[in-house]
Write an enzyme that holds these catalytic residues in place. Structure first.
Site, PDB file in Angstrom:
ATOM      1  CG  ASP A 140      28.672  30.127 -22.484  1.00 52.02           C
ATOM      2  OD1 ASP A 140      29.314  31.104 -22.082  1.00 52.02           O
ATOM      3  OD2 ASP A 140      27.897  29.482 -21.760  1.00 52.02           O
ATOM      4  CB  CYS A 195      14.554  48.820 -23.269  1.00 56.72           C
ATOM      5  SG  CYS A 195      15.386  47.233 -23.508  1.00 56.72           S
ATOM      6  CB  CYS A 198       9.692  48.673 -21.036  1.00 61.13           C
ATOM      7  SG  CYS A 198       9.257  47.036 -20.382  1.00 61.13           S
ATOM      8  CB  CYS A 201      13.565  42.894 -17.121  1.00 60.47           C
ATOM      9  SG  CYS A 201      14.459  44.399 -17.575  1.00 60.47           S
ATOM     10  CB  CYS A 205      14.584  40.828 -11.026  1.00 58.64           C
ATOM     11  SG  CYS A 205      15.980  39.828 -10.441  1.00 58.64           S
ATOM     12  CB  CYS A 221      21.587  36.762 -10.991  1.00 59.36           C
ATOM     13  SG  CYS A 221      20.851  35.968 -12.427  1.00 59.36           S
ATOM     14  CB  CYS A 248      16.015  32.743 -12.792  1.00 62.86           C
ATOM     15  SG  CYS A 248      14.647  33.884 -12.497  1.00 62.86           S
ATOM     16  CB  CYS A 251      14.668  39.288 -16.726  1.00 63.93           C
ATOM     17  SG  CYS A 251      15.999  38.274 -17.397  1.00 63.93           S
ATOM     18  CB  CYS A 255      11.179  40.649 -22.239  1.00 60.76           C
ATOM     19  SG  CYS A 255      11.797  41.721 -23.574  1.00 60.76           S
TER      20      CYS A 255
END
Length: 362
Positions: A140, A195, A198, A201, A205, A221, A248, A251, A255
């Site tokens: 990152d 997914c 579903c 998320c 949110c 976000c 946060c 989500c 899951c």
């Protein structure tokens, strides 16, 4: 092995995965350096302006799209996963306690960048010692489409919340990469998206930042608002932030795949300074010196003291009425810069409004 010997790349790939496990990584995968599909999705995301004030995303788009431009000679990307959940107060319990401060689980321990970069650098050095080649580790810290590379290397699939999800480990993990010039055998993507229908998320949110499956508008976000945004938080989004003051996890918390999340044994990820279960008011009363002391070695420090106060002020405005909160906000009001003061004013108004409602009910 001499630098002129031809390495057995299949055996080397197996060894790399074993060495990675010895260094604490839960999963190592090897993928191609061609990331065209993911680079195209990034371009579309940028064109929509979903990156907000994160100008570095567009400024370095070309390097994200071309691994060779970032590290010359790259033909493979080794992706590594390290799980980070390491105990602490239950996340949902904190979120349901509006007087407490919710801090994203990844930031409760020491900053992961140094730990993972050191481990990946050790792995890269071992590969070079054994087989030569050119290698560079990233965590990152450079323009790398890490989730895209990880998906290509079989570490999981990118879910509707744009997180990488693994069917055996959920999504509570960090990713890191090694760009290498060695043409190692490639791991086939093991998982297509699971997914299905579903949409937990999207529906959960708090600020409706997941505007469509697989598309997150960072400008809405809470992670962006509390960490990346330098200026005022849009007024219309403040109430929805609740007590989330750094990042946060909603989500991820909803899951279904995270029931398979693996606990981490890394001591650096263990929550520090009770930040997994602290009162908003207590944190708001920290001096700048206390902030710097308590966040030393933490990812939290990167936002700086003013934004820390800004975020906490929003949380205090959203908290149930408490005379102690109102007093603390009023006392701090004259000590802070204009941007923070504006959020304190908003919080004071919220607290006064709640007090008035309580009084009218009597």
């Amino acid at each position: 092995m001499s630098e002129h010997a031809t390495p057995d790349l299949t055996h080397l790939a197996t060894e790399i995965k074993r060495w990675g496990q010895e260094l604490g990584f839960a999963h190592i995968g090897i993928g191609t350096a061609d990331n065209h599909p993911h680079a195209q999705r990034l371009n579309e995301w940028l064109q929509k302006g979903y990156h907000g004030e994160m100008g570095y995303m567009s400024a370095r788009e070309a390097l994200r799209a071309d691994a060779n431009a970032l590290h010359e000679g790259t033909v493979r990307v080794i992706s590594a996963r390290m799980d980070y959940l390491a105990g602490g107060e239950d996340a949902n319990t904190v979120l349901q306690s509006p007087q407490k401060a919710y801090i994203s689980r990844y930031a409760l321990g020491r900053d992961y960048h140094k730990l993972i970069r050191k481990r990946l650098s050790q792995l890269a050095q071992r590969i070079e010692q054994q087989a030569g080649g050119r290698h560079r580790a990233f965590v990152d810290s450079a323009p790398v489409l890490e989730r895209g590379y990880a998906e290509q290397a079989g570490l999981g699939w990118i879910g509707k919340n744009s997180m990488l999800i693994n069917s055996r480990a959920g999504s509570w993990f960090f990713l890191g990469e090694i760009y290498t010039s060695l043409p190692l055998p490639i791991d086939a993507p093991q998982e297509t998206s699971h997914c299905g229908s579903c949409r937990a998320c999207l529906d959960d949110c708090p600020t409706q930042a997941i505007v469509a499956p697989y598309q997150v508008d960072a400008r809405r976000c809470i992670s962006y608002l509390t960490i990346e945004l330098h200026g005022p938080i849009p007024t219309e989004l403040r109430s929805a932030m609740g007590n989330r003051v750094f990042g946060c996890d909603d989500c991820q918390l909803v899951c279904p795949w995270n029931k398979f999340a693996q606990p981490s044994t890394e001591e650096d990820f263990v929550p520090r300074h009770q930040l997994d279960n602290s009162e908003l008011l207590s944190l708001f009363q920290w001096t700048e010196t206390q902030f710097l002391e308590q966040t030393a070695g933490s990812a939290i420090r990167r936002i700086g003291y003013p934004r820390w106060l800004r975020n906490l002020a929003v949380g205090l405005g959203n908290a149930p009425h408490d005379p102690a909160i109102l007093k603390a906000l009023q006392q701090r009001r004259t000590e802070v810069e204009e941007m923070v003061a504006e959020h304190i004013d908003w919080a004071i108004a919220q607290q006064q409004q709640k007090a008035a409602l309580i009084g009218s009910d009597r």
